[in-house]
Design a protein around this motif. Structure first.
Motif, PDB file in Angstrom:
ATOM      1  N   TYR A   3       0.823  -1.200   0.000  1.00 17.82           N
ATOM      2  CA  TYR A   3       0.000   0.000   0.000  1.00 17.82           C
ATOM      3  C   TYR A   3       0.860   1.253   0.000  1.00 17.82           C
ATOM      4  O   TYR A   3       1.985   1.257   0.470  1.00 17.82           O
ATOM      5  CB  TYR A   3      -0.905   0.030   1.242  1.00 17.82           C
ATOM      6  N   HIS A  32      -3.987   0.512  -2.625  1.00 19.91           N
ATOM      7  CA  HIS A  32      -3.344  -0.773  -2.895  1.00 19.91           C
ATOM      8  C   HIS A  32      -2.542  -0.629  -4.186  1.00 19.91           C
ATOM      9  O   HIS A  32      -3.075  -0.194  -5.210  1.00 19.91           O
ATOM     10  CB  HIS A  32      -4.398  -1.879  -3.013  1.00 19.91           C
ATOM     11  N   THR A  83      -7.056   0.139  -5.688  1.00 22.02           N
ATOM     12  CA  THR A  83      -8.237   0.409  -4.875  1.00 22.02           C
ATOM     13  C   THR A  83      -7.848   1.098  -3.574  1.00 22.02           C
ATOM     14  O   THR A  83      -6.730   0.952  -3.085  1.00 22.02           O
ATOM     15  CB  THR A  83      -9.014  -0.894  -4.564  1.00 22.02           C
ATOM     16  N   TYR A 110      -8.339   2.115   0.506  1.00 25.57           N
ATOM     17  CA  TYR A 110      -8.662   1.521   1.800  1.00 25.57           C
ATOM     18  C   TYR A 110      -8.545   2.585   2.877  1.00 25.57           C
ATOM     19  O   TYR A 110      -7.738   3.508   2.764  1.00 25.57           O
ATOM     20  CB  TYR A 110      -7.678   0.387   2.141  1.00 25.57           C
ATOM     21  N   THR A 137     -10.291  -1.190   5.859  1.00 22.30           N
ATOM     22  CA  THR A 137     -11.642  -1.248   5.307  1.00 22.30           C
ATOM     23  C   THR A 137     -11.532  -0.886   3.835  1.00 22.30           C
ATOM     24  O   THR A 137     -11.100   0.221   3.496  1.00 22.30           O
ATOM     25  CB  THR A 137     -12.584  -0.249   6.011  1.00 22.30           C
ATOM     26  N   GLU A 138     -11.933  -1.812   2.966  1.00 23.34           N
ATOM     27  CA  GLU A 138     -11.911  -1.536   1.536  1.00 23.34           C
ATOM     28  C   GLU A 138     -13.092  -0.644   1.184  1.00 23.34           C
ATOM     29  O   GLU A 138     -14.215  -0.872   1.619  1.00 23.34           O
ATOM     30  CB  GLU A 138     -11.982  -2.818   0.717  1.00 23.34           C
ATOM     31  N   ALA A 155     -13.909   0.042  -2.103  1.00 23.72           N
ATOM     32  CA  ALA A 155     -14.412  -0.382  -3.422  1.00 23.72           C
ATOM     33  C   ALA A 155     -14.443   0.771  -4.429  1.00 23.72           C
ATOM     34  O   ALA A 155     -15.311   0.837  -5.287  1.00 23.72           O
ATOM     35  CB  ALA A 155     -15.779  -1.047  -3.306  1.00 23.72           C
ATOM     36  N   THR A 177     -19.443   1.432   4.141  1.00 24.69           N
ATOM     37  CA  THR A 177     -18.039   1.279   4.478  1.00 24.69           C
ATOM     38  C   THR A 177     -17.362   2.590   4.844  1.00 24.69           C
ATOM     39  O   THR A 177     -16.250   2.573   5.379  1.00 24.69           O
ATOM     40  CB  THR A 177     -17.250   0.622   3.319  1.00 24.69           C
TER      41      THR A 177
END
Length: 169
Positions: A78, A93, A98, A100, A112-113, A115, A163
């Motif tokens: 990351y 990432h 993506t 997080y 916590t992703e 998305a 999220t």
């Protein structure tokens, strides 16, 4: 008419971006391990370093201090691109691109992703800035506006309101 607007990344950069600041070698090296999308991110991040788009999103240069070193495996996968001012980080990432949220106080599951990719994250930060501007007007009832904001977040990613790590009020 919707109260909160998902702006194009270029419009956000026009509002928030500044003259480029060189990326530290650590960030350059990490971004060199990314896919093709990283080329664009490498061009955009220098314009955002030091910028606080919202209370929870302040872009900074990950100069190798690895603020999440209590989880050393994260440093390889990351890149920290922003923080929330409370010790938590927004991480990208490196392979997937993506975003997080890293909660420094959550030892069991600190990630916590969201998305969303970097561009969605930039749009999310701008949405939160719009929310803060709305709150500055001292509204008497925020319930309808909250629903508009959640709907805008769902346009970025269907599960994003669930999220998103912060409460709105």
């Amino acid at each position: 008419m919707e109260q909160f607007v998902i702006r194009a990344p270029q419009a956000i950069l026009t509002r928030w971006g500044h003259a480029p600041t060189p990326l530290p070698p650590t960030m350059q090296e990490k971004l060199s391990r990314c896919g093709d999308d990283a080329v664009c991110v490498r061009d955009v991040l220098p314009r955002l370093l030091g910028v606080s788009i919202s209370a929870e999103v302040s872009f900074f240069a990950d100069a190798g201090q690895e603020l999440y070193m209590e989880f050393p495996a994260l440093a390889e996968e990351y890149l920290a691109i922003a923080d929330d001012g409370q010790g938590d980080l927004w991480l990208m990432h490196l392979r997937r691109g993506t975003m997080y949220f890293f909660d420094h106080g959550a030892w069991e599951t600190p990630l916590t992703e969201l998305a969303i990719d970097f561009w969605g994250f930039l749009q999310l930060a701008d949405l939160m800035a719009q929310w803060e501007d709305f709150l500055d007007e001292e509204p008497s009832d925020t319930s309808q506006a909250e629903e508009h904001l959640w709907n805008a977040m769902r346009e970025l990613a269907p599960g994003l309101p669930e999220t998103y790590p912060f409460a709105l009020t």
